[in-house]
Design a protein around this motif. Structure first.
Motif, short mmCIF file in Angstrom:
data_model
loop_
_atom_site.label_atom_id
_atom_site.label_comp_id
_atom_site.label_asym_id
_atom_site.label_seq_id
_atom_site.Cartn_x
_atom_site.Cartn_y
_atom_site.Cartn_z
N SER A 225 39.53 39.94 30.56
CA SER A 225 38.21 38.57 29.69
C SER A 225 37.85 38.07 30.22
O SER A 225 38.70 37.64 31.23
CB SER A 225 38.68 38.74 28.52
OG SER A 225 39.37 37.41 28.42
N GLY A 226 36.56 36.62 30.25
CA GLY A 226 36.81 35.60 30.90
C GLY A 226 35.88 35.73 32.71
O GLY A 226 35.80 36.79 32.64
N LYS A 227 35.27 34.14 32.41
CA LYS A 227 35.00 34.84 33.90
C LYS A 227 35.71 35.38 35.13
O LYS A 227 37.14 34.68 35.04
CB LYS A 227 34.30 33.32 34.39
CG LYS A 227 33.77 33.52 35.19
CD LYS A 227 33.33 31.57 35.67
CE LYS A 227 32.67 31.20 36.48
NZ LYS A 227 32.09 32.12 37.23
N ASP A 228 35.15 36.30 35.89
CA ASP A 228 35.71 36.92 36.89
C ASP A 228 36.86 37.64 36.54
O ASP A 228 37.92 38.25 37.29
CB ASP A 228 35.93 36.02 38.43
CG ASP A 228 34.78 35.05 38.49
OD1 ASP A 228 34.38 36.17 38.77
OD2 ASP A 228 35.38 34.06 39.03
N TYR A 229 36.97 38.32 35.57
CA TYR A 229 38.24 38.42 33.94
C TYR A 229 39.55 38.25 34.70
O TYR A 229 40.64 38.73 34.85
CB TYR A 229 37.70 40.05 34.51
CG TYR A 229 36.33 40.73 34.00
CD1 TYR A 229 36.89 40.79 32.74
CD2 TYR A 229 35.50 40.94 35.13
CE1 TYR A 229 35.48 41.53 31.71
CE2 TYR A 229 33.93 41.20 34.35
CZ TYR A 229 34.34 41.71 32.74
OH TYR A 229 33.28 42.46 32.03
N ASP A 245 45.62 33.31 30.20
CA ASP A 245 45.14 32.72 30.27
C ASP A 245 45.96 32.94 32.42
O ASP A 245 46.80 32.12 32.53
CB ASP A 245 44.01 31.52 30.91
CG ASP A 245 43.38 31.01 31.63
OD1 ASP A 245 42.71 31.47 33.25
OD2 ASP A 245 42.32 30.02 31.48
N ASN A 247 44.28 32.56 35.36
CA ASN A 247 43.96 30.83 36.26
C ASN A 247 45.40 29.70 36.45
O ASN A 247 45.14 29.37 37.07
CB ASN A 247 42.20 30.38 35.65
CG ASN A 247 41.51 31.33 35.65
OD1 ASN A 247 41.29 31.78 36.88
ND2 ASN A 247 40.99 31.62 35.20
N TYR A 282 34.82 41.94 25.59
CA TYR A 282 34.16 40.50 26.13
C TYR A 282 33.04 40.84 26.67
O TYR A 282 32.73 42.05 27.43
CB TYR A 282 35.49 40.20 27.39
CG TYR A 282 34.52 39.71 28.71
CD1 TYR A 282 34.89 39.00 28.05
CD2 TYR A 282 33.88 39.68 29.93
CE1 TYR A 282 34.35 37.38 28.86
CE2 TYR A 282 33.32 38.86 30.56
CZ TYR A 282 33.66 37.80 30.19
OH TYR A 282 33.45 36.31 31.13
N GLU A 284 30.14 40.20 28.97
CA GLU A 284 30.17 39.13 30.40
C GLU A 284 28.43 38.09 30.10
O GLU A 284 29.21 37.07 31.27
CB GLU A 284 30.67 40.27 31.11
CG GLU A 284 30.08 39.47 32.64
CD GLU A 284 29.91 40.53 34.48
OE1 GLU A 284 30.26 40.85 35.04
OE2 GLU A 284 30.23 42.31 33.68
N LYS A 285 27.74 38.53 29.67
CA LYS A 285 26.70 37.81 29.29
C LYS A 285 27.06 36.47 28.79
O LYS A 285 26.76 34.98 28.87
CB LYS A 285 25.46 38.18 29.49
CG LYS A 285 24.40 39.55 29.96
CD LYS A 285 23.81 40.44 29.36
CE LYS A 285 23.30 41.18 30.72
NZ LYS A 285 21.64 42.23 29.76
N ASP A 287 29.93 35.70 28.21
CA ASP A 287 31.18 35.08 28.60
C ASP A 287 32.03 34.74 27.11
O ASP A 287 32.53 33.40 27.22
CB ASP A 287 31.55 33.57 29.40
CG ASP A 287 32.29 33.30 29.63
OD1 ASP A 287 33.29 34.09 29.65
OD2 ASP A 287 32.80 31.66 29.95
#
Length: 387
Positions: A225-229, A245, A247, A282, A284-285, A287
């Motif tokens: 999930s999340g931006k850029d998965y 996360d 990131n 998730y 995507e649109k 987020d």
């Protein structure tokens, strides 16, 4: 942009699958990624009798059925580039069928090593690599990899493995999920409680292991999930939920966004209860990550995820009469497919006129199917575990 609450509130049942001679639990759903206007989309459904049924999506009539006998099939997945459908089998193979052919014989067979019993699998986003997870045999729980590419120089229908990862899980590998857009990234989950992230572009298993997250319970579902998965989540067989996360791997920040031991004890569900979790969604649109759960009477619950907790968004009801086991959300037309222990496959669409149909009672199933649905038998999870 229309809110997810409005999208779900607008859903109505437009089709219900026709009665089948052999009612089964519907454990997994996937839809074909290729759209042929004259032929329509296909739906593949994993059934508790160990078979896969192929449906016409618009009519929900059964077109054909594939069997793994004498083994049982686990998981169902269409590839991105054609109408090939895959499933892992307890006979030590991953099987591939052409969903538009009537032949029950697999067009490709990916063989494991002796004693492999496959209970999970996935194929990466460019359809090049298959990875399957095994039950623990002796001291080994393996991730096995194959090259899935069709080679004009080698047209054999049976493929041998590229290799395995054998050091990172100590119990049954219940889940495997490739990254939606990075073909080298894959995450696995196990009854040992570990959720491992790998970069298979790296040569050896030790260096390929990007990180290990601990759910402290038997893993039933994982996803990206999340931006850029760059986030992963997991659900456990005792209805726990974890969210990490990636990131933050190289920072001082904690990677854990959420860790709930039993979602049923902390989520306040309007107009009812929450008996179990089904999976993650998730969007995507938007987020946004959502968790889908349900009740034993067939109501579907939608929960939104934030770092501060899970919040009940809304319920879908009036379709299933027993535990809902699977769903597949289509972001293109905002339709929803759901399958349950009442043997029904339902198609929900926004703004449609609701279809009336005869509701079916929850099935009474034989002990052999009971064992199929509850694969593992760890005493600590026996009370509430679902496959």
């Amino acid at each position: 942009m229309e809110k997810i609450e409005e999208q779900f509130a607008n859903l109505h049942i437009v089709k219900c699958s026709s009665e089948n001679k052999e009612p089964t639990y519907l454990l997994g759903i996937d839809t074909s990624k290729t759209v042929q206007a004259e032929k329509g989309s296909l739906v593949a459904v994993l059934c508790s009798n160990g078979s896969i049924r192929i449906y016409d999506k618009e009519r929900l009539n059964v077109l054909r059925e594939f069997s793994g006998l004498p083994g049982l099939l686990n998981g169902v997945r269409f590839v991105n580039s054609c109408d090939s459908v895959y499933s892992a089998c307890t006979d030590g193979t991953v099987k591939c069928w052409d969903a538009r052919l009537a032949s029950e014989k697999p067009v490709q067979l990916f063989k494991g090593y002796p004693s492999n019993i496959f209970i999970s699998f996935d194929i990466n986003c460019n359809d090049h690599v298959i990875c399957a997870g095994t039950e623990k045999v002796d001291d080994d729980a393996l991730l096995v990899f194959w090259d899935a590419r069709i080679n004009s120089q080698d047209m054999s229908t049976v493929r041998d493995p590229l290799g395995t990862y054998s050091e990172t899980h100590s119990d049954d590998i219940t889940q495997v999920r490739f990254h939606p857009s990075n073909p080298n990234m894959v995450v696995s989950g196990s009854t040992d409680g570990l959720v491992n992230v790998y970069d298979i572009g790296v040569d050896n298993e030790e260096d390929a292991l990007v990180t290990t997250c601990n759910s402290v319970s038997s893993v039933s579902c994982i996803g990206w999930s999340g931006k850029d998965y760059k986030q992963i989540y997991c659900m456990t067989h005792d209805e726990g939920f974890c969210w990490w996360d990636l990131n933050h791997l190289d920072t001082d920040e904690a990677i854990t966004r959420l860790n709930i031991q039993d979602v049923r004890e902390v989520v306040n569900v309007k107009e009812g209860i929450l008996d179990y979790l089904i999976g993650g969604l998730y969007h995507e649109k938007m987020d946004k990550l959502f968790v889908v759960g349900g009740t034993n009477t067939g109501r579907i619950q939608l929960l939104s995820c934030t770092p501060s907790g899970l919040n009940h968004v809304m319920s879908l009801q009036g379709g299933h009469t027993a535990t809902v086991r699977s769903f597949c959300w289509n972001t293109q037309d905002e339709s929803l497919l759901t399958g349950g222990e009442d043997a029904q496959l339902l198609l929900w669409k926004p703004g449609a006129i609701e279809k009336t149909f005869t509701k079916k009672d929850s099935m009474k199933i034989a002990s052999s199917v009971h064992q199929r649905v509850r694969v593992h038998s760890n005493d600590s999870y026996k009370r509430r575990k679902r496959q």
